[in-house]
Structure formats: structure tokens, C-alpha cells
Design a protein around this motif. Sequence first.
Motif, PDB file in Angstrom:
ATOM      1  N   ASP A  87       4.210  -6.501  -1.150  1.00  0.00           N
ATOM      2  CA  ASP A  87       4.894  -5.972  -2.355  1.00  0.00           C
ATOM      3  C   ASP A  87       3.981  -5.119  -3.232  1.00  0.00           C
ATOM      4  OD1 ASP A  87       7.187  -7.337  -1.563  1.00  0.00           O
ATOM      5  OD2 ASP A  87       6.652  -9.128  -2.705  1.00  0.00           O
ATOM      6  N   THR A  88       2.804  -4.748  -2.727  1.00  0.00           N
ATOM      7  CA  THR A  88       1.885  -3.903  -3.497  1.00  0.00           C
ATOM      8  C   THR A  88       2.447  -2.492  -3.636  1.00  0.00           C
ATOM      9  OG1 THR A  88       0.078  -5.155  -2.500  1.00  0.00           O
ATOM     10  CG2 THR A  88      -0.526  -3.140  -3.649  1.00  0.00           C
ATOM     11  N   PHE A  89       3.117  -2.020  -2.572  1.00  0.00           N
ATOM     12  CA  PHE A  89       3.566  -0.633  -2.539  1.00  0.00           C
ATOM     13  C   PHE A  89       4.643  -0.352  -3.591  1.00  0.00           C
ATOM     14  CE2 PHE A  89       5.272   3.136   0.017  1.00  0.00           C
ATOM     15  CZ  PHE A  89       4.251   3.963  -0.406  1.00  0.00           C
ATOM     16  N   SER A  90       5.442  -1.371  -3.933  1.00  0.00           N
ATOM     17  CA  SER A  90       6.482  -1.189  -4.957  1.00  0.00           C
ATOM     18  C   SER A  90       5.852  -0.803  -6.285  1.00  0.00           C
ATOM     19  CB  SER A  90       7.298  -2.477  -5.131  1.00  0.00           C
ATOM     20  OG  SER A  90       7.859  -2.866  -3.902  1.00  0.00           O
ATOM     21  N   ALA A  91       4.775  -1.496  -6.658  1.00  0.00           N
ATOM     22  CA  ALA A  91       4.084  -1.214  -7.929  1.00  0.00           C
ATOM     23  C   ALA A  91       3.421   0.162  -7.897  1.00  0.00           C
ATOM     24  CB  ALA A  91       3.046  -2.297  -8.200  1.00  0.00           C
ATOM     25  N   ALA A 118       0.605  -3.065   2.617  1.00  0.00           N
ATOM     26  CA  ALA A 118       1.047  -2.696   1.264  1.00  0.00           C
ATOM     27  C   ALA A 118       2.521  -3.019   1.054  1.00  0.00           C
ATOM     28  CB  ALA A 118       0.794  -1.208   1.022  1.00  0.00           C
ATOM     29  N   THR A 119       3.368  -2.718   2.064  1.00  0.00           N
ATOM     30  CA  THR A 119       4.802  -3.004   1.907  1.00  0.00           C
ATOM     31  C   THR A 119       5.052  -4.502   1.993  1.00  0.00           C
ATOM     32  OG1 THR A 119       5.163  -2.641   4.279  1.00  0.00           O
ATOM     33  CG2 THR A 119       5.563  -0.772   2.817  1.00  0.00           C
ATOM     34  N   GLY A 146      -1.928   1.882   4.392  1.00  0.00           N
ATOM     35  CA  GLY A 146      -0.842   2.322   5.282  1.00  0.00           C
ATOM     36  C   GLY A 146      -1.037   1.970   6.738  1.00  0.00           C
ATOM     37  N   GLN A 147      -2.045   1.126   7.063  1.00  0.00           N
ATOM     38  CA  GLN A 147      -2.277   0.784   8.481  1.00  0.00           C
ATOM     39  C   GLN A 147      -1.073   0.021   9.026  1.00  0.00           C
ATOM     40  OE1 GLN A 147      -6.051  -1.105   9.395  1.00  0.00           O
ATOM     41  NE2 GLN A 147      -5.220  -2.000  11.272  1.00  0.00           N
ATOM     42  N   PRO A 148      -0.474   0.488  10.148  1.00  0.00           N
ATOM     43  CA  PRO A 148       0.729  -0.167  10.669  1.00  0.00           C
ATOM     44  C   PRO A 148       0.495  -1.646  10.966  1.00  0.00           C
ATOM     45  CG  PRO A 148       0.360   1.916  11.797  1.00  0.00           C
ATOM     46  CD  PRO A 148      -0.859   1.661  10.965  1.00  0.00           C
ATOM     47  N   ALA A 149       1.497  -2.466  10.631  1.00  0.00           N
ATOM     48  CA  ALA A 149       1.393  -3.925  10.846  1.00  0.00           C
ATOM     49  C   ALA A 149       1.195  -4.261  12.316  1.00  0.00           C
ATOM     50  CB  ALA A 149       2.649  -4.608  10.321  1.00  0.00           C
ATOM     51  N   GLN A 151      -6.103  -7.247  -5.625  1.00  0.00           N
ATOM     52  CA  GLN A 151      -7.241  -8.154  -5.815  1.00  0.00           C
ATOM     53  C   GLN A 151      -7.151  -9.340  -4.858  1.00  0.00           C
ATOM     54  OE1 GLN A 151     -10.054  -7.706  -7.986  1.00  0.00           O
ATOM     55  NE2 GLN A 151     -10.696  -9.256  -6.490  1.00  0.00           N
ATOM     56  N   VAL A 152      -5.933  -9.860  -4.673  1.00  0.00           N
ATOM     57  CA  VAL A 152      -5.751 -11.003  -3.775  1.00  0.00           C
ATOM     58  C   VAL A 152      -6.017 -10.582  -2.326  1.00  0.00           C
ATOM     59  CG1 VAL A 152      -4.124 -12.713  -2.941  1.00  0.00           C
ATOM     60  CG2 VAL A 152      -4.144 -12.153  -5.337  1.00  0.00           C
ATOM     61  N   LEU A 153      -5.567  -9.376  -1.941  1.00  0.00           N
ATOM     62  CA  LEU A 153      -5.858  -8.872  -0.591  1.00  0.00           C
ATOM     63  C   LEU A 153      -7.366  -8.780  -0.375  1.00  0.00           C
ATOM     64  CD1 LEU A 153      -3.120  -6.106  -0.239  1.00  0.00           C
ATOM     65  CD2 LEU A 153      -3.386  -8.045   1.300  1.00  0.00           C
TER      66      LEU A 153
END
Length: 845
Positions: free
Chosen positions: A611-615, A607-608, A729-732, A716-718
Motif C-alpha cells: 500500500d506504499t504506492f497509494s500514498a 510498493a503496490t 517497481g520490481q515485479p513480485a 521505513q517498515v520495508l
Amino acid sequence: MTAQITIRGARLHNLKNISLSIPKNQLVVLTGVSGSGKSTLGLDILFKEGQRQYLESFGLITYGVSKPPVDAITGLSPTISVDQHLTNHSPRSTVGTATEVYTYLRVLYARLGHRPCPTCGKDISPSFDSSDAEWAGEAGVDEDDSAPEGTFPCPQCGAPIPELGMAHFSFNKPDGACPTCTGLGVVHHANLKRLIDETRSIRDGAVLGWDDFQTDFHIPVLQTGAAYYGFAFDPAQPVREFNPPLRDYFLYGVESPIFRRHFPGIEPPPTVRQGRFEGIATNLLRRYAEHIQDPDYREKVEELLIIQECPDCHGTRLRPESRAVTVNGANIVELSRRSLGEIDDWLAGLPAVFTPDEMLIASSILADLKERIARLVEVGAGYLTLDRSSPTLSAGEAQRLRLAALLGSGLSGLLYVFDEPTIGLHQRDTRRMIDVMRRLRDLGNTVLVIEHDLETIAAADYVIDFGPGAGKNGGQVVAAGTPAEVAACPESLTGQYLAGRISIPVPPRRRQPNGRAITIRGARQHNLQNITVRLPLGLLIAVTGVSGSGKSSLVFDVLDRALRQRFYGAGGDAPGEHDSIDGCEYLDKVVTIDQEPIGRIPRSNAATYSDTFSAIRAAFAAEPEARRLGLTARHFSFNVPGGRCERCEGAGVLTVKMHFLPDVEVRCPACHGRRFTRETLSVRYRGRDISEALEMTVEEALALFQNVPAARSRLQVLADVGLGYLQLGQPATTLSGGEAQRVKLAKELGRRGTGRTLYLLDEPTTGLHLADIARLLGVLQRLVDSGNTVLVVEHNLELVKTADWVIDLGPEGGAAGGRLIAEGTPEQVAQTSGSYTGRYLKELL
């Protein structure tokens, strides 16, 4: 009754309290769509619990290896995992050192090498006392690896000759390493264009890495130093106008030979305050050398460096006197540049040239070498050269080296857990890998394989298919039985593909070249044989060939690096050897999507990164309750102070140091693992708080944030790239290479395209079920339909058959590869004799 491993009530991650039995001493494949739970069962439950029970049986404390959430597991054997993680990041490690083949060669050269006398130049044969030759042969590689002291007289001229030991052939020891590069084979120079803007003065920020504080600190030092040496320095003067002494002082510092040549008789100032300036370039190189073992720091600093072959050893890493020693006319450097298969042929010719006394020493060394190399060839690594650096190996290659070591053990009664062993393998080599796994099974072991490859699934004794979907829609056993029984099961998606009821369709018509192309001329990097390759633009292009045929050298070492240098002035590694690249004017950018991790810290997640998390944070901050409490988007971040729990700093867990045992992570007692303050969690978006949003899968979040365009488009792209099952939130750090690559692809797709971009992808089908490959293909075709060019390095024929254009390299790996075998549409390549890819494409088309 056949022996079996029985699992009752497995509930880890998305597994839905499943119970199943796995037959022992068989080749068993766990399959299913990406994220369906197969890796959870194979690696997180069976492998870890097998290890824990084995350690417990020795009476060892297994604190830190917790028992998984399972009611019971019976019939488990000691477990070995053969996974896809590349563990060795040291630039000093090579294929030769990692497999010990180079170690055995060092014994051979130290004992039986010929060398020229440094005084008279005549050949000096190996000298040994034949009475202890047998003992010497048995010593093998266990001998003391320090260099022997002492000398002996040259038989021809009597000059003293220093004795040689194993250490003289090691580039990791001072006795053998080239003094200029200390055995690394490369030297580093600062990339001045990326360090300094020469049009500016130091006062105006010429040093790109200095802030105001550093600039203010260094200017008086430079002024004092200039006065000490008696030349002028004006902080308002542009750097490009500096005279030679000032420029060398500024760049290389008072201790460098480059600067000292201007003032040979003057000792440098004793302290920094008195003008002892280190130099911009010298400082960078010192910091790089100090952190050479830290891959994160190294990667960051390498962007500011130019890395070149060592001018003294020419990349061979060894001292001249070590390079002068030969066995049967070849020195150890020449040998290291040959593939394992070629070294095997060379070793076969040695008994004919050795004397009986020399054979007493050589026989045991040759026997060990032959056995090790045979295992490496058997697992499909025969094309690798000994001097190949370990960090440059793909995860699949590293896995095959580990597998070769396991083959030598001959153990039985074990449970082997393989994580997608066919990754990075050409279809030709998949059959060989299946034979290797059957050999392990026939020794009396249970071989458990997490796999998507249809040929491997069809070759299994028993198949367990997970699903029906991914993430929360998975975690159940859909079908279990022989491949034929799974193929007959209508509920099994894998079974449908196995039976041929579903398949990825061949496009009804392929795009035609539009006349524009990128042409790589005279590519000679690694094993590339001075080839010229034309890449038609505006198409989906697949670069194929057996492992080691030169695909990555052509695409990533030559094309990618050259285009990065052209478009972005990138530092780091210089482009691979080639004459020229034509047609760059048709592109405005290059995007490389590899399988490197997207973050090395648990705070980074899909998410981070995308850039999904910013929205999502902005959506929470816009809620009436958030406005009433005065909370901004910043308060919904777990990475900065404000709304996060400060006890765990937004991690949700605390790390407890256990002294002699592994550190343990415990749930934060303040926020109970929820990461945020009570006030932040009181804000809800459509019934969910920010912590609950992070626990949702991409598919679930897509439904929740349907009315937030910025979040919806990225989510949607993910989902489109096959990551709908991934928790936001799954750690990278827990993502596989294939998942990390698809997160990067999603991030790129989220950007506004120009229609003139070249996308370079490294095996994008890694870790994907055929159903997910079909979705990924839709995304790639969409990119090409927008006018872009997508180039994939790929072995998966399901993707290759859908490409518009195929470039096939080969025919073999290593020195027998690097040639252009075929180019054209998949149909044209399928008709090319001598192309392994063509042969398998023909069956598919």
C-alpha cells in the motif's frame, strides 16, 4: 596454473562493472548482505550464460536466451542450477512419483504381490514362469504401464482372477485410482456458510457470489423449475425457510442424486430456461474440477470449499483390490506412509523372505530402489514419506529431491550453481549437505554456492564476498580468498561475523511468561504423537527441531487452521487432527506470514502490495502541475486506464510471440519502457517523475518521500525488515520466497496493531545475511514489546538463541519424530539431553 572461470566487466542489475576469477573444481561460496549482487552473478550471469554457450556449441538457436551485459566470460563449463523454485503444483504428484521410488515399488507389487482370492479368500501367490523371470527383472520400470487384460484360475477354488499390472497400483490411472475421489485421496464439499447468507432471500442477495444481473437471470429459472416439479418458490423468502425439495434443488441442482430422491420418476427439464438449474454447490465443484491444474484458480476457489478425506479409500487414493495386495505382509499404502529411511529397512528384509525364483525378479528392482533411497537419505530427505504431496514440499525440500537425482548422474566437468542449499535444514543436517557438495566437487565439478550460513562459508575452498551494502550500495567484490583470508579482511561484513568480531547478541534478560497461554491438546496430524504443547503468550517463541520433526504440522496444519476457522470462519483445508485448543480468548486475530509469492503477475510489486504506492500517487496528484492538468491519483497508476501508456497497458514492455521459440519481451516503443503518458510524466515530485520513483530503491524513496507520512511509515517498515535495497517497481514474480515473506511482514507492521495478535512466521531468516537477521530481530522484538505474540518456525540458531521460549520437537524426522523433546528458555533447552537443537545451542550460548 589452476583452471578458472574469468569474468570481465559484469554490469547486470547492481553489479558495478566487476571483474573476477573463480577457481574451477573447488567448492566456492558467493556471500554478502541480501541484495548485494551474489545471485545476479551466480544465477543470472554464470548459470544462464553457461546454458547459452552449451546450447550454442550444439548449433542450437539460443534466441530468447540473451547474452548478459558482460565484456567477456572464459573457462565456463556446462551449467546446472539447483535453485529454490517449487515447480510441481499438481495435487496428483507425490514424493514417491517425483523420485520414481513409488514407480519401482509398483513393479515390485505387480510382479511379486500376494492377494486374497475374492471368492474363497485364500492367499494367491505371485504367478510367473521362472524361465522368463530373469528377463522380467531386467524390464524394470520400462514395462508397458497399461493394465494387462485377461484372467487366470484361483489355485484353490478355480474362480477367475484378473491379472494385475503396474497400472493397478497407480492412483493416476483409472485401473488403480479410487473411483470416488479419482485418486486424489480427498473429496470436496461446498462450504455453504461462505456461499450463502441463509438469513436473506435470493432477491436480497442470499447468494454471496451473485451480482444483480446474475440474481435477475436465475430467479426466473428457479421459478420455472419449481413449477415444473410442483413446489412453491418465493424469491422474497429467506433461504433458511426453504422446504427440503426446494433447498436441495437450489443447492445441488436437478441432476444431483440428493435432489432426484424427492422426484425419482420425473426426468429433469431439458434446458436452463425450462428450469434445469445446476445448483449453487454443484456449480462451484464443477468449476473447481475443471481448473484443478491451475494453482491460482484452485487457491481462490478452495476458500469456498471444505476438503475432507475420501470416505471410501480413507485418503489412500487406491481401489480396494489394489490395497489388498501385499509384499512381506505390507500393502503399498502402508509402505507409502513410511519414511524413506523406514522403507530402506523394510527392503533390506525382503531377500530373506523371497524364494530364489522371486529374487531373480526382485534383485534388480531392489538394487535400484536401495540406490535411489540412499541418495535421498544422504541429502537430508530421509524423513519424507512417499505419499507426501509435492505442492506441500518447502522450496528447500524440493531442492534436496533434485539434488538427490543429480547425485545419481556421476557427471564431471560441470558447474553446479546452488541457491542457498541450507534453507530449511537443521544445523545437524548442514554438515551432511556440505559433504554432498564436496562429493560433487570431488567428481571433478565446480560447485558454486550462494549462501549466508557461516558453517558452509567456513567449509568452502574459496569465498567471494559482495557488498559493501545492498542494491545500489552493493554490486562490488569486497573480499575474495580462502575463508581465513576473508575473515581477516576488515572491510568485509561477512568476514567480521566469520571471525567472531561481530555477532548477534543474546538478550541480557528474557521476557517471562505472564500466565496466559495457548494450549494445543492431543495434536496427531501427520507424525505428531498425540502431543500437548503450551505456548506462553506475549513472548517471542521459536519452534525448532530437525527437518520433518513435525514443526509445520503443529504450527500451520493444526494451530493456524484452527484459529482461522475460529476467528474468520475460514474454509479450505480442515484443521489437522487434535483434541482441543485452549486460551483462544486471549487473542483477537492471527496473522500468518508464509513464503508463498505475493503475486503471480509482473504488475504486482512491493510498493503496490504494501500500500506504499497509494500514498506516493496521492503525493504526485497533489502537485500544482497535476492539479493544473486535472490529474488525480488514478492517473499515476499503471494498472488502470487514464495516465498509463495504453500501447503496453502500463507494463513498459510488449510480449512478442515467437511461435516455436520462447516469447520475447521488448521495450514498449510508445513510452520507451516508462509505463505512463507524456502528460503524466510531466508532473514531478521534488525533481522526479512517477516512472523514476518506481525505479528507486526503498532506501532512496525513503529520503525522497520524507515529508509524506503515509509513504514514509510504510517505506521505513520495508527498510526495517531488510528490504531497503529492493526497487519499488520490481515485479513480485522476481522476488524470492524470503523477500515475499518480508514484504508481507512489512504490510502487517504497517497496520495498527491491537496488542493481542498472534503472528506465525515460517523461517523468516530465509535468504538473510546475519547483518539483516539482526535488523529483522529488532522488528520482531518490537511486535512483542507491543503485547503481541510472535511464533517462528526456525532452524537458524542466531534467531533461536534470542527467543524468550523454545519448543523443540523430534528427536528425528518422520515416524521417529513428532514428540515434544524440550520446552523452556534457550538455556533450559541447551541443558536437555536428547535434543539436537539443545546440543548446538549449548555451543552458541
